[in-house]
Design a protein around this motif. Structure first.
Motif, PDB file in Angstrom:
ATOM      1  N   ASP A 108      -3.414  11.761 -15.309  1.00  0.00           N
ATOM      2  CA  ASP A 108      -2.829  12.688 -14.337  1.00  0.00           C
ATOM      3  C   ASP A 108      -1.394  13.056 -14.682  1.00  0.00           C
ATOM      4  O   ASP A 108      -0.717  13.745 -13.920  1.00  0.00           O
ATOM      5  N   VAL A 141     -10.185  10.195 -15.407  1.00  0.00           N
ATOM      6  CA  VAL A 141      -9.169   9.550 -14.575  1.00  0.00           C
ATOM      7  C   VAL A 141      -8.734   8.262 -15.260  1.00  0.00           C
ATOM      8  O   VAL A 141      -9.376   7.783 -16.196  1.00  0.00           O
ATOM      9  N   LYS A 198     -10.818   7.272  -8.173  1.00  0.00           N
ATOM     10  CA  LYS A 198     -11.193   8.509  -7.480  1.00  0.00           C
ATOM     11  C   LYS A 198     -12.713   8.730  -7.574  1.00  0.00           C
ATOM     12  O   LYS A 198     -13.249   8.935  -8.658  1.00  0.00           O
ATOM     13  N   LYS A 258      -3.156   1.698  -2.561  1.00  0.00           N
ATOM     14  CA  LYS A 258      -3.449   3.128  -2.540  1.00  0.00           C
ATOM     15  C   LYS A 258      -3.101   3.809  -3.862  1.00  0.00           C
ATOM     16  O   LYS A 258      -3.860   4.652  -4.353  1.00  0.00           O
ATOM     17  N   THR A 259      -1.967   3.470  -4.457  1.00  0.00           N
ATOM     18  CA  THR A 259      -1.562   4.107  -5.712  1.00  0.00           C
ATOM     19  C   THR A 259      -2.515   3.749  -6.845  1.00  0.00           C
ATOM     20  O   THR A 259      -2.911   4.610  -7.636  1.00  0.00           O
ATOM     21  N   GLN A 281      -5.623   2.892  -6.565  1.00  0.00           N
ATOM     22  CA  GLN A 281      -6.884   3.595  -6.323  1.00  0.00           C
ATOM     23  C   GLN A 281      -6.795   5.063  -6.724  1.00  0.00           C
ATOM     24  O   GLN A 281      -7.741   5.624  -7.286  1.00  0.00           O
ATOM     25  N   SER A 282      -5.629   5.697  -6.468  1.00  0.00           N
ATOM     26  CA  SER A 282      -5.485   7.117  -6.818  1.00  0.00           C
ATOM     27  C   SER A 282      -5.512   7.338  -8.322  1.00  0.00           C
ATOM     28  O   SER A 282      -5.886   8.409  -8.793  1.00  0.00           O
ATOM     29  N   ILE A 283      -5.130   6.324  -9.081  1.00  0.00           N
ATOM     30  CA  ILE A 283      -5.116   6.446 -10.538  1.00  0.00           C
ATOM     31  C   ILE A 283      -6.495   6.179 -11.129  1.00  0.00           C
ATOM     32  O   ILE A 283      -6.980   6.922 -11.985  1.00  0.00           O
ATOM     33  N   ASN A 293       0.811  -1.207   0.000  1.00  0.00           N
ATOM     34  CA  ASN A 293       0.000   0.000   0.000  1.00  0.00           C
ATOM     35  C   ASN A 293       0.848   1.262   0.000  1.00  0.00           C
ATOM     36  O   ASN A 293       0.478   2.283  -0.580  1.00  0.00           O
TER      37      ASN A 293
END
Length: 318
Positions: free
Chosen positions: A103, A69, A49, A41-42, A44-46, A21
């Motif tokens: 992003d 996204v 969102k 976590k990474t 999910q951030s990509i 994570n």
């Protein structure tokens, strides 16, 4: 059995998940039906969102395309991307590829099919490497451009304009279309330098370059052979039209004024114009244009002279 290959206990598994994570890598696991079963976590951030499901591979891609996204889709057609991807998604046990996201980040993705049909993807951030690659590519392109450009006028230099002539002759031989070439020489250039100084001479050369570019089409070219001599290449142009273009350039040069103190000095040029003959070589067409240029200068300068046709290479020798 070694403790290093035994089954993971709960504490070890918890530590492993926490490490994944916080690793900065983008890690995901999809089951055999392409339902997302784990995303760090990474990842999910990509991709995730604001997303609330359903957490399937295709719906996640559709959500990203709709909300800006996830992966960049060059043609904007997410359904075509899904169709292409599903065909290849489980075609080989393991593959690696690079991809860019909306992003601005780039990732190197390792895609592995597990024995149970699940898919493990681990992505490493290579954004900095891509930026360095882009910088190196830009520096290379700039170096190539500098090696092909005359620094004073911004025109192609001798080497590059002769390469352009070779390309034009090859295209002319393949298509049979017309091709005109002119050798151009600034009139009394030495006198300009002697009377007004080399800065004034440089200004004349720069002005000639800009006046020429202003009158040329997209596929035309002009380059500096050296000194005050230039080569003009006009593909798909008849002799009549080529002569007209040269006169337009001449008018543009006559309108330019060279300031040196209180002295105003205009400039003109002489030109030798020829039309390429079938199977004509670079040396032949340059020689004909040069002879026509010499005639223009001998007859009083500030004029364009047409060159004689090349001798047919199939004709018997004189």
């Amino acid at each position: 059995m070694s403790p290093f290959v035994s089954k993971l206990d709960d504490e070890t598994l918890r530590c492993l998940v926490e490490a994944l994570n916080e690793s900065g890598q983008a890690v995901s696991i999809y089951d055999a039906e392409d339902n997302l079963r784990y995303a760090n976590k990474t990842y999910q951030s990509i991709f995730l969102k604001g997303y609330e499901g359903p957490f399937t591979f295709t719906e996640i891609l559709r959500y990203g395309a709709k909300h800006g996204v996830g992966v960049r889709i060059d043609d904007g057609d997410v359904e075509a991307l899904i169709a292409r991807t599903l065909l290849r998604r489980r075609s080989v046990p393991r593959k690696s590829f690079e991809t860019d996201f909306l992003d601005g980040r780039w990732f190197w993705m390792d895609h592995t099919i597990l024995p149970n049909g699940w898919v493990l993807t681990v992505g490493a951030d290579i954004t900095a490497l891509k930026h360095n690659e882009r910088t190196l590519r830009q520096a290379h392109n700039e170096a190539v451009l500098a090696s092909r450009t005359d620094l004073l006028t911004g025109l192609p230099n001798r080497r590059h304009v002769l390469e352009l002539l070779d390309d034009a002759l090859a295209a002319n031989a393949a298509s049979g279309s017309s091709l005109c070439v002119a050798m151009i020489d600034i009139d009394r250039f030495k006198a300009i330098n002697d009377t007004h100084g080399h800065n004034a001479g440089d200004a004349v050369l720069r002005h000639f370059g800009s006046a020429s570019r202003a009158k040329l089409g997209t596929h035309d070219a002009i380059g500096r052979l050296g000194g005050e001599e230039f080569l003009l290449i006009l593909p798909n142009t008849s002799l009549i039209d080529a002569a007209r273009i040269i006169e337009q350039i001449r008018q543009g040069c006559a309108e330019g004024k060279l300031q040196d103190g209180e002295v105003t000095q205009s400039h003109s040029f002489s030109a030798g114009l020829v039309e390429a003959q079938p199977r004509e070589s670079r040396n032949s067409i340059l020689s004909r244009a040069d002879r026509a240029l010499y005639t223009a200068k001998r007859q009083g300068r500030n004029r364009t002279k047409l060159g004689l046709q090349a001798r047919n290479p199939e004709d018997p020798a004189d």
